[in-house]
Scaffold this active site. Structure first.
Site, short mmCIF file in Angstrom:
data_model
loop_
_atom_site.label_atom_id
_atom_site.label_comp_id
_atom_site.label_asym_id
_atom_site.label_seq_id
_atom_site.Cartn_x
_atom_site.Cartn_y
_atom_site.Cartn_z
CG ASP A 284 16.52 7.52 40.00
OD1 ASP A 284 16.24 6.34 39.69
OD2 ASP A 284 16.32 7.99 41.13
CD GLU A 326 13.58 4.42 37.59
OE1 GLU A 326 13.18 3.41 38.18
OE2 GLU A 326 13.49 5.55 38.09
C1 OTU Z 1 14.49 4.58 41.30
O1 OTU Z 1 13.40 3.72 41.44
C2 OTU Z 1 15.74 3.74 41.45
O2 OTU Z 1 15.82 2.80 40.42
C3 OTU Z 1 15.71 3.10 42.81
O3 OTU Z 1 16.78 2.21 43.00
C4 OTU Z 1 15.74 4.20 43.84
O4 OTU Z 1 15.56 3.66 45.10
C5 OTU Z 1 14.65 5.24 43.60
O5 OTU Z 1 14.50 5.61 42.23
C6 OTU Z 1 14.99 6.49 44.32
O6 OTU Z 1 16.12 7.09 43.75
O7 OTU Z 1 11.57 6.05 41.01
O8 OTU Z 1 10.21 5.79 38.72
O9 OTU Z 1 10.37 0.28 43.75
O10 OTU Z 1 10.82 1.21 41.26
O11 OTU Z 1 11.57 3.96 43.33
C7 OTU Z 1 10.43 4.72 39.49
C8 OTU Z 1 10.68 1.53 43.64
C9 OTU Z 1 11.41 4.98 40.59
C10 OTU Z 1 11.35 1.86 42.34
C11 OTU Z 1 11.20 3.31 42.18
C12 OTU Z 1 12.04 3.81 41.08
#
Ligand code: OTU
Length: 650
Positions: A284, A326
């Site tokens: 993540d 991600e």
């Molecule tokens: C990711 O998201 C997760 O998919 C989100 O659900 C979480 O809230 C976030 O991390 C924190 O853990 O970091 O690289 O709109 O697109 O926060 C992208 C915001 C991320 C998400 C962004 C994303």
């Protein structure tokens, strides 16, 4: 590579380890460690070489890898070897992903087992179960604020429930993807608790400051991720009497990778889940791993070094396991998360294709593929042993991260066009039937993102309310059209739970005090299984979407040109409503497929004269592989139905 300094260090470590590790069956591990050690040493040295504890931490790292390998079940070790032989197994067109929240989809892990048949019926064979770990109630960020990285949330089940599920998945030939939230922990994680209690060694796990001096310097250049609910990037912790960096929500403390102990802890956690049977680990928020004053604290070079090091460590212990990056960042940046190597992915084998996702939403709103055609060009070729995760919706919002110059080239003003899109999807536009909700509006820079379920965003909700059969049909067609792109584009298509049955927005989150401020919950509903059973009722909306997707998935699996080997060519056409690209299989069958997608709600024509001249088509033998129909051009013109698509083979 063999090199004296690192190798003599490795020898010292191994001598020390011999007393420790009972498992004598380490042959494969040792070979891999030998092969990767110089790379691991160099990366670790680049990051931590200046520290007095460098050597000791290097020992710790190798110990962690060795212990994790010793704990790796035989069956998984065998799988590692099999995947080594078939090294590009995940590029095949046969993989179809599906992301779900366990609690919302099936109550718990045990319940999920009884739903696998449903997923298999659709053709799914890669399951991304969104975070299932223990989080504080009301401060969970949908599972991304982890309190204990080795404990499954009791509501969802236990480790033995997961073991049983893994066994079942393996029997069915389905892959499992699990999250490891590498960038931050919950403020109730044991490390945070110890830091709060004043333990310096745990304060060093985070970015902790006595006063605002350093935070203020960071803030000059750091954007805000959740400007509405968590403005700023630092939170005052009254118990600790210090500021702590919290890029996401105020209860998510950013880990400090300048500390090698943090890196080793996270590698240990990744390997723990790999040993539990995860085939794929979703890492993540990887863009955020390294913070530097004066930068946006995203996509820093060191973030890439950390990921390379994580990959190299995982290759030694659990080489069959893949990483998903991600990183929702610009195309030139996202491609770097594969690693900048000639052939192999040296960081993550898989990356979210957020560029394609956002461009598709532009095409739906404008009914034109102009920006899509331009934007796709900025997605660079990927490495050979790497692939995209192509998706339409996920649990997060839709960010309009297009390139301003592409928007201009498409004939729009960037600011006005973004405003149009936000208005279009959030119901502030006259002609729009989309029912989205704004997310993350930033008053300072005017940015807004969009939340909403696929079906509601393409107008199904409004169409059902208006009882308008034509609009309903158009919404269904749009859902199928969008999936036709992610299934044909190249990469692993990732469906989002509920989308195959046209799940609408769920506004019940507004009644929950812990969720009402985060509009992403509008598209994280409880799956309605009675609605799902309507997929069997002929003529129902659910049946039309589900069976349409099911067929498309089945056909995709048979088209070898849809495997992902940089075998896509974008075709320019004069018709702005069409998105046209070819896929070819130069390895096995020498076949070529022409994918044509019409984003307009009127039929559109494509002139194929040039394609015939180039030998692409024999005008009298064109077949749509999806429907099985023969396509008859008239005067070299092919007609593509309103919101329709073709997968044409000659
Ligand atoms: C990711 O998201 C997760 O998919 C989100 O659900 C979480 O809230 C976030 O991390 C924190 O853990 O970091 O690289 O709109 O697109 O926060 C992208 C915001 C991320 C998400 C962004 C994303």
């Amino acid at each position: 590579m063999y090199e004296q300094v690192s190798h003599s260090m490795l020898n010292d470590i191994l001598i020390e380890l011999e007393h420790d590790i009972k498992d004598k069956n380490l042959q494969h591990f040792y070979i891999r460690l030998g092969a990767n050690f110089y790379a691991i040493y160099c990366l670790f040295h680049q990051l931590y070489g200046h520290r007095p504890d460098f050597k000791a931490q290097m020992h710790n790292l190798v110990k962690t890898l060795t212990r994790s390998y010793a704990a790796r079940p035989q069956a998984l070790r065998k799988l590692d070897l099999a995947r080594e032989k078939e090294h590009d197994w995940f590029l095949s067109q046969k993989w179809i992903g599906y992301a779900l929240y366990c609690k919302e989809f099936s109550e718990n892990l045990a319940g999920l087992q009884s739903k696998l048949a449903y997923l298999q019926d659709l053709g799914i064979n890669m399951l991304h179960i969104m975070p299932i770990l223990d989080c504080p109630k009301g401060k969970s960020d949908g599972g991304y604020a982890v309190r204990d990285f080795r404990k499954i949330s009791p509501e969802i089940g236990s480790l033995s429930d997961l073991d049983a599920l893994v066994k079942n998945l393996k029997k069915r030939g389905m892959l499992l993807a699990l999250d490891v939230v590498v960038n931050h922990t919950s403020d109730e994680h044991e490390w945070a608790i110890k830091a709060r209690a004043g333990e310096k060694s745990y304060q060093d796990y985070y970015h902790v400051f006595d006063d605002r001096e350093t935070p203020d310097m960071y803030e000059e250049t750091m954007p805000e991720v959740f400007p509405e609910t968590s403005p700023g990037n630092f939170t005052w912790d009254p118990d600790m009497g210090k500021w702590v960096m919290t890029v996401f929500n105020h209860y998510q403390w950013d880990l400090n990778y300048k500390n090698p102990a943090v890196f080793i802890e996270m590698v240990d956690i990744i390997l723990f889940w790999a040993n539990r049977g995860a085939d794929i680990i979703r890492l993540d928020a990887v863009a955020f791993l390294w913070k530097k004053i004066g930068s946006t604290c995203q996509n820093e070079r060191e973030a890439h070094l950390i990921l390379q090091l994580m990959k190299d460590c995982c290759q030694v212990t659990a080489p069959g396991v893949l990483f998903i990056a991600e990183a929702i960042v610009a195309p030139v940046e996202v491609i770097k998360y594969f690693g900048e190597d000639a052939i192999n992915a040296k960081e993550c084998e898989i990356a979210y294709n957020a560029t394609l996702m956002a461009l598709l939403w532009d095409a739906v709103a404008t009914k034109k593929a102009r920006l899509l055609n331009l934007g796709i060009k900025s997605i660079p070729d990927k490495l050979e042993r790497a692939t995209w995760l192509n998706y339409i919706r996920c649990h997060d919002d839709i960010g309009l991260g297009f390139d301003d110059s592409d928007i201009r080239l498409a004939g729009y003003d960037p600011r006005l066009h973004r405003k149009f899109l936000v208005d279009y999807y959030t119901g502030n536009h006259q002609v729009s039937s989309a029912r989205g909700v704004a997310f993350g509006s930033n008053k300072k820079n005017g940015d807004t993102r969009i939340a909403g379920s696929l079906a509601s965003l393409v107008g199904l909700e409004a169409a059902i309310e208006a009882n308008d059969p034509i609009a309903i049909q158009e919404a269904i067609q749009t859902i199928l059209l969008l999936h036709s792109v992610i299934l044909a584009f190249g990469g692993i298509p990732l469906l989002y739970y509920g989308d195959a049955i046209g799940t609408l927005n769920d506004v019940s989150y507004l009644l929950d005090e812990h969720k009402q401020h985060d509009s992403r919950w509008v598209h994280r509903p409880k799956l309605d299984w009675s609605k799902a059973s309507l997929r069997k009722q002929h003529g129902s909306i659910e049946q039309k979407i589900f069976s349409g997707l099911k067929k498309m998935i089945a056909v995709r699996k048979e088209i070898s040109a849809f495997a992902d080997h940089n075998n896509r060519e974008l075709l320019e056409t004069d018709n702005p409503h069409l998105f046209v690209f070819s896929r070819f299989d130069n390895i096995n069958t020498y076949s070529r497929i022409l994918v044509i997608c019409n984003f307009d709600n009127n039929p559109q024509q494509l002139n194929i004269e040039d394609l015939c001249k180039k030998g692409f088509f024999q005008p009298h033998a064109i077949r749509d592989l999806h429907s099985g129909d023969s396509i008859e051009p008239h005067d070299h013109l092919i007609e593509i139905p309103a919101l329709g698509f073709y997968w044409l083979q000659t």
